[in-house]
Design a protein around this motif. Structure first.
Motif, PDB file in Angstrom:
ATOM      1  N   PRO A 193       0.816  -1.231   0.000  1.00  0.00           N
ATOM      2  CA  PRO A 193       0.000   0.000   0.000  1.00  0.00           C
ATOM      3  C   PRO A 193       0.848   1.279   0.000  1.00  0.00           C
ATOM      4  CG  PRO A 193      -0.860  -1.574   1.573  1.00  0.00           C
ATOM      5  CD  PRO A 193       0.433  -2.135   1.123  1.00  0.00           C
ATOM      6  N   TYR A 194       1.922   1.230   0.717  1.00  0.00           N
ATOM      7  CA  TYR A 194       2.777   2.430   0.809  1.00  0.00           C
ATOM      8  C   TYR A 194       3.439   2.715  -0.518  1.00  0.00           C
ATOM      9  CZ  TYR A 194       2.068   1.818   5.781  1.00  0.00           C
ATOM     10  OH  TYR A 194       1.506   1.698   7.019  1.00  0.00           O
ATOM     11  N   ILE A 195       3.823   1.668  -1.168  1.00  0.00           N
ATOM     12  CA  ILE A 195       4.460   1.844  -2.477  1.00  0.00           C
ATOM     13  C   ILE A 195       3.448   2.407  -3.454  1.00  0.00           C
ATOM     14  CG2 ILE A 195       5.561   0.633  -4.413  1.00  0.00           C
ATOM     15  CD1 ILE A 195       6.679  -1.354  -2.341  1.00  0.00           C
ATOM     16  N   ARG A 196       2.210   1.922  -3.418  1.00  0.00           N
ATOM     17  CA  ARG A 196       1.174   2.417  -4.321  1.00  0.00           C
ATOM     18  C   ARG A 196       0.872   3.913  -4.030  1.00  0.00           C
ATOM     19  NH1 ARG A 196       1.525  -0.849  -8.446  1.00  0.00           N
ATOM     20  NH2 ARG A 196       1.080  -3.069  -7.909  1.00  0.00           N
ATOM     21  N   THR A 197       0.853   4.235  -2.749  1.00  0.00           N
ATOM     22  CA  THR A 197       0.613   5.649  -2.370  1.00  0.00           C
ATOM     23  C   THR A 197       1.719   6.552  -2.907  1.00  0.00           C
ATOM     24  OG1 THR A 197      -0.515   4.950  -0.361  1.00  0.00           O
ATOM     25  CG2 THR A 197       0.255   7.242  -0.446  1.00  0.00           C
ATOM     26  N   PHE A 198       2.916   6.125  -2.762  1.00  0.00           N
ATOM     27  CA  PHE A 198       4.057   6.896  -3.263  1.00  0.00           C
ATOM     28  C   PHE A 198       3.956   7.048  -4.766  1.00  0.00           C
ATOM     29  CE2 PHE A 198       8.457   6.890  -4.819  1.00  0.00           C
ATOM     30  CZ  PHE A 198       8.883   8.097  -4.284  1.00  0.00           C
ATOM     31  N   GLU A 199       3.540   5.976  -5.421  1.00  0.00           N
ATOM     32  CA  GLU A 199       3.403   5.982  -6.890  1.00  0.00           C
ATOM     33  C   GLU A 199       2.324   6.971  -7.312  1.00  0.00           C
ATOM     34  OE1 GLU A 199       1.777   2.382  -8.673  1.00  0.00           O
ATOM     35  OE2 GLU A 199       3.595   2.279  -9.871  1.00  0.00           O
ATOM     36  N   SER A 200       1.238   7.028  -6.571  1.00  0.00           N
ATOM     37  CA  SER A 200       0.154   7.964  -6.856  1.00  0.00           C
ATOM     38  C   SER A 200       0.598   9.420  -6.649  1.00  0.00           C
ATOM     39  CB  SER A 200      -1.039   7.632  -5.947  1.00  0.00           C
ATOM     40  OG  SER A 200      -2.002   8.634  -5.996  1.00  0.00           O
ATOM     41  N   THR A 201       1.355   9.612  -5.629  1.00  0.00           N
ATOM     42  CA  THR A 201       1.859  10.965  -5.333  1.00  0.00           C
ATOM     43  C   THR A 201       2.764  11.466  -6.435  1.00  0.00           C
ATOM     44  OG1 THR A 201       1.724  10.520  -2.965  1.00  0.00           O
ATOM     45  CG2 THR A 201       3.091  12.376  -3.637  1.00  0.00           C
ATOM     46  N   LEU A 202       3.575  10.570  -6.938  1.00  0.00           N
ATOM     47  CA  LEU A 202       4.493  10.971  -8.024  1.00  0.00           C
ATOM     48  C   LEU A 202       3.708  11.387  -9.256  1.00  0.00           C
ATOM     49  CD1 LEU A 202       7.356   8.313  -7.784  1.00  0.00           C
ATOM     50  CD2 LEU A 202       7.462  10.733  -7.199  1.00  0.00           C
ATOM     51  N   ARG A 203       2.623  10.637  -9.551  1.00  0.00           N
ATOM     52  CA  ARG A 203       1.811  10.984 -10.721  1.00  0.00           C
ATOM     53  C   ARG A 203       1.166  12.369 -10.542  1.00  0.00           C
ATOM     54  NH1 ARG A 203       0.218   5.459 -10.486  1.00  0.00           N
ATOM     55  NH2 ARG A 203      -1.701   6.051  -9.407  1.00  0.00           N
ATOM     56  N   GLU A 204       0.739  12.644  -9.289  1.00  0.00           N
ATOM     57  CA  GLU A 204       0.095  13.938  -9.034  1.00  0.00           C
ATOM     58  C   GLU A 204       1.109  15.085  -9.169  1.00  0.00           C
ATOM     59  OE1 GLU A 204      -3.014  16.480  -8.323  1.00  0.00           O
ATOM     60  OE2 GLU A 204      -3.037  14.298  -8.660  1.00  0.00           O
ATOM     61  N   SER A 240       2.886  25.354 -17.868  1.00  0.00           N
ATOM     62  CA  SER A 240       1.936  26.024 -18.764  1.00  0.00           C
ATOM     63  C   SER A 240       1.671  27.450 -18.300  1.00  0.00           C
ATOM     64  CB  SER A 240       0.637  25.219 -18.820  1.00  0.00           C
ATOM     65  OG  SER A 240      -0.328  25.905 -19.596  1.00  0.00           O
ATOM     66  N   GLN A 241       1.449  27.622 -16.962  1.00  0.00           N
ATOM     67  CA  GLN A 241       1.207  28.966 -16.422  1.00  0.00           C
ATOM     68  C   GLN A 241       2.422  29.867 -16.603  1.00  0.00           C
ATOM     69  OE1 GLN A 241      -0.104  28.659 -12.387  1.00  0.00           O
ATOM     70  NE2 GLN A 241      -2.045  27.638 -12.887  1.00  0.00           N
ATOM     71  N   SER A 294       1.704  15.885 -12.734  1.00  0.00           N
ATOM     72  CA  SER A 294       0.606  16.654 -13.312  1.00  0.00           C
ATOM     73  C   SER A 294       0.707  18.122 -12.932  1.00  0.00           C
ATOM     74  CB  SER A 294      -0.733  16.074 -12.832  1.00  0.00           C
ATOM     75  OG  SER A 294      -1.806  16.881 -13.276  1.00  0.00           O
ATOM     76  N   LEU A 295       1.031  18.381 -11.651  1.00  0.00           N
ATOM     77  CA  LEU A 295       1.185  19.765 -11.177  1.00  0.00           C
ATOM     78  C   LEU A 295       2.346  20.452 -11.876  1.00  0.00           C
ATOM     79  CD1 LEU A 295       0.563  19.324  -7.338  1.00  0.00           C
ATOM     80  CD2 LEU A 295      -0.954  20.387  -9.012  1.00  0.00           C
TER      81      LEU A 295
END
Length: 814
Positions: A55-66, A76-77, A69-70
């Protein structure tokens, strides 16, 4: 070599090699493979439940994707903002260019306008000048017309009503115009006045009467305003009268109405004045009185005047446009009427008391008034009353005028010298009267004149001594005149003296007295201080005259006179000693030597530290001072050396006399007696008493030097004395006993140098007592080794067993 902190499993290491990643392992597969061991799931490790890492690895992976995106959104701005910045910069540049064009246009317009204004000003200035001339001409014409009409009125009717209306008007400008008109009218009338036309003279008289009425009326109003402190009214009137005749009368009125001057004059002899205090004047006439003069009445007066002048200066600045002339008159009046009265009363009275009291009071008055004057000068400068230094100059002049009568033409210094001469001559005259015989004999001066110790081959020394002699004779003649004037007084004093031998005055004045010398030297120093304060510009020449008084009145008549008395006592003692068998010499005449040394030290210190520095800016006078001082000190030193030398000669003569009592067979005895030889007894007693007398008469370095010289002369006489007597073996013991007695006498003097030198006597005594075979070794050791062989031969030859051939053979004397 691995530097990992933790050791990885081999399976994990395989997953991390490059082939696995490149070979097709997806991230999911990599994570699954990494966490495929679940045998610990549900278990506890260290009392903690095992956590599944997936789960922790998946959370870290999700954070990296976010975050990715930012980051894309931020980029762009940023691009949009960069475009906006470029647009605004372009707009700003366009605005700057537009403003620059507008500024340049405005500048050109301003330049054109400035040129046009200059042209207009150039055309207006001549018109303005012409207009001013026309206006001034019109005003002058009006004034001239009014002046002519006024004169015509006085010429025909002895009055002119419009002018009278101006005089009685309450408007300031009207009264000012009246004053100006009257001033001009008087000038015009006097020019027109003619003896051929009597009416012109009457016109002048009428105008004068009118002007006097106008001025008197204004002055009366000014007095009323002054009494009521109406400064504005006073200012208007002073301004009007200033236009009329310069304001002379209004200034006098202002000064005269300050009645505090009269009040202070009435209080001049009030409480605190020293004029009626006899004790103060007695102290001021006493040269030993060193306290400062203080007059509370005078100092209160000056403090009151100081406060009044400062207050009046502020009032004057409010009333008069130019305060300087008013303050000048005000200051002169105060100094002349108030301070001068006080100063004159003190100085005139002090002259009747004594010269010393007068110069002391003069110095005190100069100090307090000078301090008063300096304070006023500082006040006027600090408060901008004296921008041109006119008031400072008038203050200095007023201060100078106060004392001019007492300081000009050597008046002050003549009194200064008289006070010193009276003091010194009083001491010297009494000293002379008690030592008249010795001073008239003048034996020391005669002896000094016969000596050739002074080097007259040196031209500068010869000229200096010549100048010294001229001044000495001049001062001596002045003292003789003083003595002639005091002769009758001295005779009366001597006749009235009941017992001169025991009188206190004889004790004080018959010989050197340190207290009297200190009084005279302190008086000289006090005089120098007064000269520097009262006559600083003439201080070098006055200091030279004070030095002459110190050297030739005090130094010659008192100090050198004391040397004459000492020398006379020495001669008397010498004459008595030659005819007396007494084994003691009276050295009481030497008792003044220590005192004389102290007085000479004080004298030279006073000259070096006080008098000579006064001539620092005058090399010629400075050289004269130094030459006179050196000549005087040299004379005193030569005189002292003569006295000491003859004292040594007197002691030597007496020693030689007692040693001559040595019997020729004293050292050829067959038996040893219990007593020292007669000559030894006489000599030892004489040296002991001589030491006691010298110890009483001399002190410190004087005593040490004299005893050392006496001891060395005594040793020299003994060394010669023992060469005269034949000595046997028993006599050698007697001689040695005499030597021991002599050494004991010298040891009691406690002078190591003498004690060491007298050791040679014992070694000489051994020459007469040792076996002949030991003489050779004896004379090569100790202090005998320093004697010449010929001298030692003289002692050895006095042995009864002396044999010249034997001596040459065995003792190697050459």
């Amino acid at each position: 070599m691995s530097f990992s902190i933790y050791n990885l499993d081999e399976e994990i290491k395989e997953l991390l090699n490059l082939d696995d990643f490149l070979g097709g392992f997806t991230v999911n597969e990599f994570v699954e493979e990494l966490s495929k061991d679940h045998f610990l799931k549900g278990a506890e490790v260290n009392n903690l439940e095992y956590l599944d890492p997936k789960p922790y690895i998946r959370t870290f992976e999700s954070t990296l994707r976010e975050l990715k995106s930012l980051s894309v959104e931020a980029d762009s701005q940023k691009d949009q903002l960069d475009k906006q910045v470029n647009e605004y910069e372009l707009k700003h540049s366009q605005n700057v260019l537009e403003l620059s064009d507008r500024i340049e246009s405005i500048t050109n317009q301003f330049g054109n306008l400035d040129v046009r204004i200059s042209d207009v000003s150039g055309q207006i200035d001549p018109l303005n000048t012409s207009l001013n001339k026309i206006t001034n001409s019109r005003d002058m014409s009006i004034e001239t017309i009014f002046l002519i009409r006024t004169y015509h009125g006085f010429f025909t009717k002895s009055k002119y009503d419009p002018l009278e209306n101006l005089r009685v008007s309450k408007v300031y400008d009207d009264r000012l115009k009246c004053a100006k008109t009257v001033n001009n009218l008087m000038t015009l009338a006097k020019k027109i006045e003619s003896a051929d036309i009597p009416q012109t003279t009457q016109c002048v008289q009428a105008i004068q009467k009118f002007s006097e009425t106008m001025e008197r009326t204004l002055l009366n109003k000014f007095e009323v305003a002054l009494d009521n402190d109406e400064f504005e009214v006073m200012k208007e009137i002073s301004s009007i009268l200033n236009e009329y005749n310069g304001g002379t009368n209004v200034i006098q009125t202002f000064v005269n109405k300050n009645d505090f001057l009269e009040e202070m004059n009435d209080d001049n002899n009030g409480a605190g004045s020293i004029l009626d205090d006899e004790a103060v004047w007695f102290n001021l006439s006493n040269p030993d009185y060193l306290e400062s003069v203080v007059d509370e009445n005078l100092e209160d007066l000056l403090n009151h005047l100081k406060v009044t002048i400062k207050g009046q200066a502020r009032i004057v600045s409010q009333v008069f446009e130019n305060s300087t002339p008013v303050l000048k008159i005000f200051i002169q009046r105060i100094y002349a009427q108030s301070i001068q009265t006080k100063v004159n009363s003190y100085l005139q009275y002090s002259i009747s008391v004594s010269s010393l009291a007068h110069v002391r009071v003069l110095q005190y008055l100069s100090q307090v008034v000078n301090e008063f004057t300096k304070d006023l000068k500082d006040f006027f400068i600090t408060n901008d009353f004296d921008n041109d230094n006119e008031l400072s100059s008038i203050l200095d002049q007023c201060f100078y005028d106060l004392f001019i009568e007492y300081t000009s033409d050597n008046v002050y210094f003549n009194r200064e010298k008289k006070s010193l001469e009276d003091l010194i001559y009083d001491v010297v005259s009494k000293f002379t009267s008690y030592n008249e015989r010795a001073l008239n004999a003048n034996q020391l001066s005669t002896t000094l004149d016969n000596l050739n110790n002074l080097d007259y081959n040196n031209d500068s020394t010869a000229s200096s001594d010549k100048a010294f002699g001229i001044i000495e004779r001049k001062r001596l003649n002045k003292f003789k005149d003083f003595m002639k004037s005091r002769l009758s007084e001295v005779n009366v004093r001597n006749r009235n003296s009941i017992d001169p031998e025991d009188s206190e005055e004889r004790k004080q004045y018959s010989s050197l007295n340190l207290a009297l010398a200190e009084t005279i030297i302190k008086s000289i120093i006090e005089s120098v201080a007064r000269v520097l304060e009262l006559e600083p510009n003439r201080s070098p020449e006055y200091a030279l005259e004070l030095l002459e008084i110190l050297l030739f009145d005090f130094g010659k008549l008192y100090i050198q006179g004391s040397l004459e008395v000492i020398y006379d006592a020495l001669k008397s003692e010498s004459n008595y000693t030659k005819v007396s068998s007494n084994n003691a010499i009276d050295f009481s005449y030497l008792q003044s030597f220590t005192l004389l040394t102290d007085i000479l030290f004080l004298l030279s210190s006073c000259i070096r530290r006080v008098i000579i520095p006064c001539s620092a800016n005058n090399p010629n006078i400075r050289n004269r001072m130094i030459n006179l001082t050196n000549s005087y000190i040299k004379r005193c030193e030569v005189a002292i050396n003569v006295i000491l030398k003859e004292t040594m000669d007197l002691i030597s003569e007496k020693l030689a006399y007692f040693l001559s009592k040595q019997k020729r067979k004293d050292f050829l005895a067959d038996n040893i007696t219990e007593y020292d030889t007669e000559a030894c007894e006489f000599v030892s007693d004489f040296m002991t008493k001589t030491h006691e007398s010298l110890t009483v008469s001399l002190h410190d370095s004087n005593l040490l030097n004299v005893l050392t010289k006496v001891g060395m002369k005594f040793l020299s006489l003994l060394l010669e004395h023992f060469k005269k007597f034949t000595v046997n073996s028993t006599g050698g013991i007697i001689l040695t006993r005499d030597v021991i007695r002599y050494q004991a006498v010298i040891e009691s003097w406690e002078i190591p140098e003498l004690s060491e030198n007298f050791q040679i006597l014992k070694e000489i005594g051994n020459i007469f007592t040792v076996h002949p075979n030991l003489i050779n070794s004896l004379v090569t050791e100790g202090q005998l080794a320093s004697l010449k062989p010929s001298t030692i031969r003289q002692y050895v030859a006095k042995r009864t067993d002396f044999n010249p051939s034997y001596l040459e053979r065995f003792f190697s004397f050459r």
